[in-house]
Motif scaffolding. Structure first.
Motif, PDB file in Angstrom:
ATOM      1  N   LEU A  38       9.677   3.329  10.420  1.00 33.27           N
ATOM      2  CA  LEU A  38       9.502   2.616   9.147  1.00 33.27           C
ATOM      3  C   LEU A  38       9.135   1.155   9.402  1.00 33.27           C
ATOM      4  N   GLU A  39       9.782   0.524  10.391  1.00 31.46           N
ATOM      5  CA  GLU A  39       9.438  -0.857  10.747  1.00 31.46           C
ATOM      6  C   GLU A  39       7.999  -0.941  11.240  1.00 31.46           C
ATOM      7  N   HIS A  40       7.577   0.044  12.041  1.00 28.64           N
ATOM      8  CA  HIS A  40       6.207   0.082  12.547  1.00 28.64           C
ATOM      9  C   HIS A  40       5.205   0.275  11.403  1.00 28.64           C
ATOM     10  N   VAL A  41       5.505   1.182  10.497  1.00 30.00           N
ATOM     11  CA  VAL A  41       4.628   1.420   9.345  1.00 30.00           C
ATOM     12  C   VAL A  41       4.519   0.147   8.499  1.00 30.00           C
ATOM     13  N   ASP A  42       5.633  -0.543   8.325  1.00 29.29           N
ATOM     14  CA  ASP A  42       5.631  -1.793   7.568  1.00 29.29           C
ATOM     15  C   ASP A  42       4.747  -2.840   8.252  1.00 29.29           C
ATOM     16  N   GLU A  43       4.942  -3.014   9.549  1.00 25.87           N
ATOM     17  CA  GLU A  43       4.134  -3.980  10.298  1.00 25.87           C
ATOM     18  C   GLU A  43       2.648  -3.619  10.226  1.00 25.87           C
ATOM     19  N   ALA A  60       9.144  -9.278   7.956  1.00 21.67           N
ATOM     20  CA  ALA A  60       9.465  -7.940   8.437  1.00 21.67           C
ATOM     21  C   ALA A  60      10.448  -7.243   7.489  1.00 21.67           C
ATOM     22  N   LEU A  61      10.359  -5.961   7.468  1.00 17.84           N
ATOM     23  CA  LEU A  61      11.190  -5.127   6.605  1.00 17.84           C
ATOM     24  C   LEU A  61      12.669  -5.319   6.927  1.00 17.84           C
ATOM     25  N   ALA A  62      13.441  -5.620   5.906  1.00 17.26           N
ATOM     26  CA  ALA A  62      14.887  -5.739   6.050  1.00 17.26           C
ATOM     27  C   ALA A  62      15.510  -4.511   5.387  1.00 17.26           C
ATOM     28  N   PHE A  63      16.386  -3.847   6.092  1.00 16.59           N
ATOM     29  CA  PHE A  63      16.971  -2.614   5.563  1.00 16.59           C
ATOM     30  C   PHE A  63      18.159  -2.931   4.662  1.00 16.59           C
ATOM     31  N   ASP A  64      17.815  -3.624   3.562  1.00 18.35           N
ATOM     32  CA  ASP A  64      18.817  -3.922   2.540  1.00 18.35           C
ATOM     33  C   ASP A  64      18.650  -2.895   1.424  1.00 18.35           C
ATOM     34  N   GLY A  65      19.192  -3.149   0.289  1.00 18.98           N
ATOM     35  CA  GLY A  65      19.140  -2.195  -0.807  1.00 18.98           C
ATOM     36  C   GLY A  65      17.751  -1.894  -1.347  1.00 18.98           C
ATOM     37  N   TRP A  67      14.671  -1.878   0.572  1.00 19.45           N
ATOM     38  CA  TRP A  67      13.650  -1.679   1.590  1.00 19.45           C
ATOM     39  C   TRP A  67      12.644  -0.589   1.213  1.00 19.45           C
ATOM     40  N   ARG A  68      13.099   0.443   0.526  1.00 18.45           N
ATOM     41  CA  ARG A  68      12.186   1.528   0.137  1.00 18.45           C
ATOM     42  C   ARG A  68      11.105   1.025  -0.808  1.00 18.45           C
ATOM     43  N   GLU A  69      11.512   0.243  -1.797  1.00 18.81           N
ATOM     44  CA  GLU A  69      10.556  -0.286  -2.778  1.00 18.81           C
ATOM     45  C   GLU A  69       9.614  -1.300  -2.120  1.00 18.81           C
ATOM     46  N   VAL A  70      10.165  -2.124  -1.226  1.00 18.81           N
ATOM     47  CA  VAL A  70       9.344  -3.124  -0.538  1.00 18.81           C
ATOM     48  C   VAL A  70       8.270  -2.437   0.294  1.00 18.81           C
ATOM     49  N   LEU A  71       8.664  -1.466   1.109  1.00 20.51           N
ATOM     50  CA  LEU A  71       7.690  -0.761   1.943  1.00 20.51           C
ATOM     51  C   LEU A  71       6.711   0.036   1.081  1.00 20.51           C
TER      52      LEU A  71
END
Length: 178
Positions: A38-43, A60-65, A67-71
Protein backbone atom coordinates in the motif's frame (compact mmCIF):
# COMPACT_ATOMS: atom_id res chain seq x y z
CA UNK A 1 -3.15 7.12 -24.86
CA UNK A 2 -4.54 4.61 -22.38
CA UNK A 3 -7.35 5.22 -19.94
CA UNK A 4 -5.93 4.61 -16.44
CA UNK A 5 -9.15 5.65 -14.73
CA UNK A 6 -10.84 2.22 -14.67
CA UNK A 7 -7.83 0.58 -13.03
CA UNK A 8 -7.37 3.43 -10.56
CA UNK A 9 -11.08 3.39 -9.71
CA UNK A 10 -11.16 -0.37 -9.14
CA UNK A 11 -8.05 -0.35 -6.97
CA UNK A 12 -9.39 2.59 -4.93
CA UNK A 13 -12.54 0.52 -4.29
CA UNK A 14 -10.39 -2.47 -3.31
CA UNK A 15 -8.29 -0.38 -0.89
CA UNK A 16 -11.31 0.80 1.14
CA UNK A 17 -12.19 -2.85 1.82
CA UNK A 18 -8.79 -3.80 3.28
CA UNK A 19 -8.91 -4.19 7.04
CA UNK A 20 -6.25 -3.14 9.52
CA UNK A 21 -5.87 -6.83 10.44
CA UNK A 22 -4.81 -7.61 6.85
CA UNK A 23 -1.94 -5.08 6.78
CA UNK A 24 0.59 -7.72 7.88
CA UNK A 25 -0.49 -10.30 5.29
CA UNK A 26 2.12 -11.44 2.78
CA UNK A 27 1.47 -10.67 -0.90
CA UNK A 28 2.34 -12.32 -4.22
CA UNK A 29 4.86 -9.48 -4.59
CA UNK A 30 7.09 -11.37 -2.16
CA UNK A 31 9.16 -8.48 -0.84
CA UNK A 32 6.04 -6.68 0.40
CA UNK A 33 3.40 -7.17 3.07
CA UNK A 34 0.00 -5.60 2.38
CA UNK A 35 1.07 -2.51 4.33
CA UNK A 36 4.37 -2.25 2.41
CA UNK A 37 2.57 -2.67 -0.89
CA UNK A 38 0.00 0.00 0.00
CA UNK A 39 2.89 2.38 0.79
CA UNK A 40 4.47 1.50 -2.57
CA UNK A 41 1.19 2.03 -4.44
CA UNK A 42 0.80 5.39 -2.69
CA UNK A 43 4.33 6.47 -3.60
CA UNK A 44 3.78 5.33 -7.19
CA UNK A 45 0.42 7.08 -7.44
CA UNK A 46 1.94 10.37 -6.25
CA UNK A 47 5.02 10.08 -8.46
CA UNK A 48 3.20 9.07 -11.62
CA UNK A 49 0.52 11.73 -11.10
CA UNK A 50 3.27 14.35 -10.84
CA UNK A 51 4.90 12.94 -13.99
CA UNK A 52 1.58 13.56 -15.75
CA UNK A 53 1.55 17.17 -14.55
CA UNK A 54 -0.87 16.84 -11.64
CA UNK A 55 -0.46 18.79 -8.41
CA UNK A 56 -0.03 16.26 -5.64
CA UNK A 57 -0.56 17.26 -2.04
CA UNK A 58 0.32 15.48 1.14
CA UNK A 59 3.17 13.30 2.22
CA UNK A 60 3.72 9.58 2.53
CA UNK A 61 0.72 7.51 3.51
CA UNK A 62 0.08 7.48 7.25
CA UNK A 63 -1.87 4.49 8.51
CA UNK A 64 -4.26 6.52 10.61
CA UNK A 65 -8.04 6.36 10.49
CA UNK A 66 -8.27 7.85 6.98
CA UNK A 67 -5.50 6.08 5.05
CA UNK A 68 -7.99 4.21 2.84
CA UNK A 69 -9.70 7.40 1.70
CA UNK A 70 -6.38 9.20 1.22
CA UNK A 71 -4.93 6.43 -0.96
CA UNK A 72 -8.21 6.02 -2.82
CA UNK A 73 -8.23 9.74 -3.67
CA UNK A 74 -4.60 9.65 -4.77
CA UNK A 75 -5.37 6.78 -7.12
CA UNK A 76 -8.27 8.74 -8.61
CA UNK A 77 -5.98 11.77 -9.08
CA UNK A 78 -3.51 9.49 -10.87
CA UNK A 79 -6.16 8.22 -13.27
CA UNK A 80 -7.45 11.73 -13.98
CA UNK A 81 -3.94 13.11 -14.53
CA UNK A 82 -3.25 10.64 -17.34
CA UNK A 83 -6.62 11.43 -18.92
CA UNK A 84 -5.01 14.58 -20.34
CA UNK A 85 -3.45 13.95 -23.80
CA UNK A 86 -0.67 16.42 -22.88
CA UNK A 87 0.48 14.03 -20.14
CA UNK A 88 1.48 11.48 -22.80
CA UNK A 89 3.78 13.89 -24.68
CA UNK A 90 7.44 14.57 -24.07
CA UNK A 91 9.83 12.96 -21.61
CA UNK A 92 10.15 12.99 -17.84
CA UNK A 93 12.94 12.08 -15.45
CA UNK A 94 11.68 9.94 -12.59
CA UNK A 95 14.28 8.93 -10.04
CA UNK A 96 17.16 9.43 -12.44
CA UNK A 97 15.54 7.49 -15.28
CA UNK A 98 14.42 9.59 -18.25
CA UNK A 99 11.76 7.94 -20.41
CA UNK A 100 9.06 9.08 -22.82
CA UNK A 101 5.89 10.04 -20.97
CA UNK A 102 4.03 7.44 -23.02
CA UNK A 103 6.20 4.81 -21.34
CA UNK A 104 5.66 6.34 -17.88
CA UNK A 105 1.90 6.23 -18.43
CA UNK A 106 2.06 2.55 -19.32
CA UNK A 107 4.28 1.84 -16.30
CA UNK A 108 1.76 3.66 -14.09
CA UNK A 109 -1.01 1.47 -15.49
CA UNK A 110 1.04 -1.65 -14.82
CA UNK A 111 1.78 -0.60 -11.25
CA UNK A 112 -1.91 -0.11 -10.53
CA UNK A 113 -3.17 -3.22 -12.33
CA UNK A 114 -0.58 -5.71 -11.10
CA UNK A 115 -0.34 -4.42 -7.54
CA UNK A 116 -4.14 -4.27 -7.41
CA UNK A 117 -4.10 -7.97 -8.22
CA UNK A 118 -1.44 -8.54 -5.53
CA UNK A 119 -3.59 -6.77 -2.94
CA UNK A 120 -6.66 -8.71 -4.00
CA UNK A 121 -4.87 -12.04 -3.63
CA UNK A 122 -3.39 -11.07 -0.26
CA UNK A 123 -6.68 -9.89 1.21
CA UNK A 124 -9.36 -11.90 -0.58
CA UNK A 125 -11.04 -8.70 -1.79
CA UNK A 126 -12.49 -9.30 -5.29
CA UNK A 127 -10.77 -7.51 -8.17
CA UNK A 128 -12.09 -7.34 -11.70
CA UNK A 129 -11.04 -4.93 -14.40
CA UNK A 130 -12.49 -4.12 -17.80
CA UNK A 131 -11.05 -6.36 -20.53
CA UNK A 132 -9.56 -3.40 -22.41
CA UNK A 133 -7.64 -2.31 -19.29
CA UNK A 134 -6.12 -5.76 -18.80
CA UNK A 135 -5.36 -5.98 -22.54
CA UNK A 136 -3.55 -2.62 -22.56
CA UNK A 137 -1.50 -3.64 -19.53
CA UNK A 138 -0.69 -7.07 -20.98
CA UNK A 139 0.48 -5.55 -24.27
CA UNK A 140 2.75 -3.14 -22.41
CA UNK A 141 4.25 -5.76 -20.11
CA UNK A 142 4.77 -8.35 -22.86
CA UNK A 143 6.65 -5.78 -24.96
CA UNK A 144 8.40 -4.10 -22.05
CA UNK A 145 10.08 -7.28 -20.84
CA UNK A 146 12.11 -7.49 -24.04
CA UNK A 147 14.10 -4.39 -22.96
CA UNK A 148 13.17 -3.30 -19.42
CA UNK A 149 14.97 -0.12 -18.29
CA UNK A 150 15.49 -1.79 -14.92
CA UNK A 151 16.31 -5.48 -15.60
CA UNK A 152 15.50 -6.72 -12.08
CA UNK A 153 12.03 -5.16 -12.23
CA UNK A 154 10.20 -8.48 -11.90
CA UNK A 155 10.93 -12.09 -11.06
CA UNK A 156 11.36 -14.59 -13.89
CA UNK A 157 8.12 -15.16 -15.81
CA UNK A 158 5.96 -18.12 -14.83
CA UNK A 159 4.63 -20.21 -17.67
CA UNK A 160 0.85 -19.90 -17.93
CA UNK A 161 -1.24 -21.77 -20.55
CA UNK A 162 -2.15 -19.68 -23.61
CA UNK A 163 -5.85 -20.38 -22.98
CA UNK A 164 -5.70 -19.06 -19.39
CA UNK A 165 -7.52 -15.80 -18.61
CA UNK A 166 -5.58 -12.73 -19.72
CA UNK A 167 -5.08 -11.50 -16.14
CA UNK A 168 -3.47 -14.84 -15.25
CA UNK A 169 -1.13 -14.54 -18.25
CA UNK A 170 -0.34 -10.95 -17.27
CA UNK A 171 0.64 -11.76 -13.69
CA UNK A 172 2.54 -14.83 -14.89
CA UNK A 173 4.73 -12.60 -17.06
CA UNK A 174 5.56 -10.55 -13.97
CA UNK A 175 6.71 -13.65 -12.07
CA UNK A 176 3.57 -14.25 -10.05
CA UNK A 177 1.74 -17.55 -9.74
CA UNK A 178 -1.85 -16.94 -10.90
Amino acid sequence: MIDLQPACHHVSELVVRITDEQLGNSTPCTKYTVRDLLEHVDESARGFAEAAGAEVTGTALAFDGEWREVLGQRLLVLGKAWDDPEAWAGETDQGGLKLPNETWGRIALTEVVVHGWDLSKATGVPYELPAETVQACYEHVAGFLAQPPVPELWAAPIEVPAEAPLMDRLVGITGRQP
